[in-house]
Design a protein around this motif. Structure first.
Motif, PDB file in Angstrom:
ATOM      1  N   ALA A  34      79.501  36.117  17.064  1.00  0.00           N
ATOM      2  CA  ALA A  34      80.044  37.163  16.200  1.00  0.00           C
ATOM      3  C   ALA A  34      81.570  37.148  16.195  1.00  0.00           C
ATOM      4  O   ALA A  34      82.201  37.373  15.160  1.00  0.00           O
ATOM      5  N   ALA A  35      82.183  36.879  17.356  1.00  0.00           N
ATOM      6  CA  ALA A  35      83.647  36.933  17.467  1.00  0.00           C
ATOM      7  C   ALA A  35      84.335  35.681  16.939  1.00  0.00           C
ATOM      8  O   ALA A  35      85.443  35.754  16.404  1.00  0.00           O
ATOM      9  N   ALA A  36      83.686  34.535  17.106  1.00  0.00           N
ATOM     10  CA  ALA A  36      84.311  33.264  16.695  1.00  0.00           C
ATOM     11  C   ALA A  36      83.248  32.333  16.135  1.00  0.00           C
ATOM     12  O   ALA A  36      82.907  31.310  16.734  1.00  0.00           O
ATOM     13  N   PRO A  37      82.699  32.664  14.955  1.00  0.00           N
ATOM     14  CA  PRO A  37      81.603  31.867  14.397  1.00  0.00           C
ATOM     15  C   PRO A  37      81.988  30.420  14.123  1.00  0.00           C
ATOM     16  O   PRO A  37      81.151  29.523  14.225  1.00  0.00           O
ATOM     17  N   ASP A  38      83.246  30.164  13.816  1.00  0.00           N
ATOM     18  CA  ASP A  38      83.659  28.790  13.510  1.00  0.00           C
ATOM     19  C   ASP A  38      83.696  27.903  14.749  1.00  0.00           C
ATOM     20  O   ASP A  38      83.621  26.678  14.648  1.00  0.00           O
ATOM     21  N   ALA A  39      83.830  28.511  15.918  1.00  0.00           N
ATOM     22  CA  ALA A  39      83.889  27.730  17.154  1.00  0.00           C
ATOM     23  C   ALA A  39      82.530  27.139  17.510  1.00  0.00           C
ATOM     24  O   ALA A  39      82.451  26.126  18.199  1.00  0.00           O
ATOM     25  N   ARG A  40      81.460  27.781  17.074  1.00  0.00           N
ATOM     26  CA  ARG A  40      80.085  27.307  17.276  1.00  0.00           C
ATOM     27  C   ARG A  40      79.783  27.074  18.756  1.00  0.00           C
ATOM     28  O   ARG A  40      79.156  26.092  19.144  1.00  0.00           O
ATOM     29  N   TRP A  41      80.231  28.003  19.632  1.00  0.00           N
ATOM     30  CA  TRP A  41      79.965  27.880  21.050  1.00  0.00           C
ATOM     31  C   TRP A  41      78.471  27.981  21.342  1.00  0.00           C
ATOM     32  O   TRP A  41      77.741  28.713  20.677  1.00  0.00           O
ATOM     33  N   GLN A  42      78.033  27.291  22.364  1.00  0.00           N
ATOM     34  CA  GLN A  42      76.735  27.564  22.962  1.00  0.00           C
ATOM     35  C   GLN A  42      76.992  27.925  24.420  1.00  0.00           C
ATOM     36  O   GLN A  42      77.963  27.472  25.030  1.00  0.00           O
ATOM     37  N   VAL A  43      76.129  28.757  24.980  1.00  0.00           N
ATOM     38  CA  VAL A  43      76.294  29.197  26.359  1.00  0.00           C
ATOM     39  C   VAL A  43      75.087  28.739  27.159  1.00  0.00           C
ATOM     40  O   VAL A  43      73.938  28.970  26.770  1.00  0.00           O
ATOM     41  N   LEU A  44      75.363  28.083  28.261  1.00  0.00           N
ATOM     42  CA  LEU A  44      74.328  27.591  29.161  1.00  0.00           C
ATOM     43  C   LEU A  44      74.522  28.230  30.528  1.00  0.00           C
ATOM     44  O   LEU A  44      75.613  28.696  30.850  1.00  0.00           O
ATOM     45  N   THR A  45      73.473  28.248  31.334  1.00  0.00           N
ATOM     46  CA  THR A  45      73.615  28.736  32.702  1.00  0.00           C
ATOM     47  C   THR A  45      72.870  27.839  33.676  1.00  0.00           C
ATOM     48  O   THR A  45      71.752  27.403  33.393  1.00  0.00           O
ATOM     49  N   THR A  46      73.513  27.560  34.793  1.00  0.00           N
ATOM     50  CA  THR A  46      72.872  26.786  35.860  1.00  0.00           C
ATOM     51  C   THR A  46      72.405  27.697  36.981  1.00  0.00           C
ATOM     52  O   THR A  46      72.022  27.222  38.050  1.00  0.00           O
ATOM     53  N   GLY A  47      72.438  29.017  36.749  1.00  0.00           N
ATOM     54  CA  GLY A  47      72.112  29.980  37.796  1.00  0.00           C
ATOM     55  C   GLY A  47      70.717  29.795  38.382  1.00  0.00           C
ATOM     56  O   GLY A  47      69.733  29.673  37.659  1.00  0.00           O
ATOM     57  N   VAL A  48      70.646  29.786  39.710  1.00  0.00           N
ATOM     58  CA  VAL A  48      69.388  29.710  40.451  1.00  0.00           C
ATOM     59  C   VAL A  48      69.436  30.760  41.549  1.00  0.00           C
ATOM     60  O   VAL A  48      70.455  30.904  42.237  1.00  0.00           O
ATOM     61  N   GLY A  49      68.351  31.488  41.730  1.00  0.00           N
ATOM     62  CA  GLY A  49      68.318  32.557  42.713  1.00  0.00           C
ATOM     63  C   GLY A  49      68.476  32.072  44.147  1.00  0.00           C
ATOM     64  O   GLY A  49      68.111  30.953  44.489  1.00  0.00           O
TER      65      GLY A  49
END
Length: 329
Positions: free
Chosen positions: A118-133
């Motif tokens: 929503a804030a930067a549609p042209d940047a086309r970011w994707q968000v990933l997470t490597t979080g493990v409990g």
């Protein structure tokens, strides 16, 4: 005599089986935190071949845990498959980075992805997470450094990683615990509950003062703190080599946001950020003075809920959409 012994043994076995059945029946609603973590370890985790990592997610697995569907992609990350055509922001950490007990769309990964679109549609970011409990920060960083190789070799195309968000929690400086659970604990809910109770009772640390003192000791020095410092140095060297920026977003202790007693942890991380030229974000700013329980995923489970992750995402978005030169401290 032998018959009596056999009868006693038979009675013990039948009693244990009955107890196991009652425990499983009583925890079928998926509201018992200890048992849900036990199921998480059995269903979605595996031992890593790297001792520095300890354990990691089983790629391609899914399960319903604590009433929430959790899916692990082909790389061992919670969430959807990555898109090789979009630059990535990667969240590195433990169960808070993973989003324990929260629906995928409401995790930090999910909300940050939506807010960045929503804030930067042209940047086309994707968000990933490597979080493990149940990881220390040194384990989380070791897993991330390995995960980078998996992203580079992703079959559909290498994933370009531009920013790493490090999400330390109060457990970050604890020593890495060995995985020495035996067959019985791995296969019995009753045994898992019993072992957890015995460990908690035997620690002698149950009050608030004991908790703060234990964390202060861990963060002051010792093997856990030393491992954390070495891991931060490794991450810094890797980020420089790959041209990535690092944002360290310090997760506050979630038990009390009014009389907060963990500023020592914040100061230590601020010093590390200055030493490495990273960006520091104190996430306590989003919660200070608030009732902590309002942001828990469930009563007695202090992991963050969706409302908490929404606030954190709002705090992080400006740092991600602003040029690096303007955010560096």
């Amino acid at each position: 005599m032998m018959r009596s012994v056999l009868l006693v043994l038979a009675g013990i076995v039948l009693g244990c089986l009955a107890g196991e059945g009652l425990v499983r029946l009583g925890t079928a609603n998926q509201k018992n935190y200890v048992i849900e973590m036990w199921r998480y370890a059995n269903l979605l985790k595996q031992r890593s071949d790297d001792p520095a990592i300890g354990h990691e997610h089983r790629p391609g697995r899914s399960a319903r845990l604590q009433g929430v569907d959790v899916s692990i992609n082909s790389l061992g990350m919670r969430g959807p498959e990555p898109d090789p055509d979009r630059p990535a922001v990667v969240i590195v950490g433990d169960s808070y980075a993973m989003g324990w007990g929260v629906e995928e769309a409401d995790t930090l990964r999910g909300q940050l992805a939506a807010k960045l679109d929503a804030a930067a549609p042209d940047a086309r970011w994707q968000v990933l997470t490597t979080g493990v409990g149940n990881m220390t920060l040194s384990q989380s960083i070791a897993l991330w450094l390995r995960m980078e190789d998996r992203l580079s070799a992703y079959p559909a195309g290498a994933i370009p990683v531009k920013t790493v968000i490090l999400l330390p929690t109060v457990r970050s400086a604890e020593p890495q615990m060995p995985d020495n659970a035996g067959w019985l604990v791995r296969n019995s809910e009753l045994a898992a509950l019993a072992v957890t109770f015995i460990r908690q009772a035997g620690s002698g640390k149950t009050g608030r003062e004991d908790l703060v003192a234990a964390y202060r000791e861990a963060w002051s020095g010792g093997p856990g703190r030393e491992a954390m410092d070495r891991a931060l140095d490794r991450l810094a060297a890797d980020a420089v080599a790959r041209g990535q920026r690092v944002i360290l977003a310090q997760v506050p202790d979630p038990n009390d946001f009014v009389d907060y007693e963990f500023e020592f942890m914040t100061r230590i991380m601020e010093d590390a950020v200055r030493a490495h030229g990273w960006t520091f974000v104190d996430l306590l700013a989003s919660f200070r003075g608030e009732t902590a329980a309002d942001f828990w995923v469930a009563a007695g489970d202090v992991h963050f809920n969706g409302a908490a992750y929404g606030r954190i995402a709002d705090q992080l978005v400006p740092h991600l959409v602003t040029p690096v030169a303007d955010t560096a401290r």
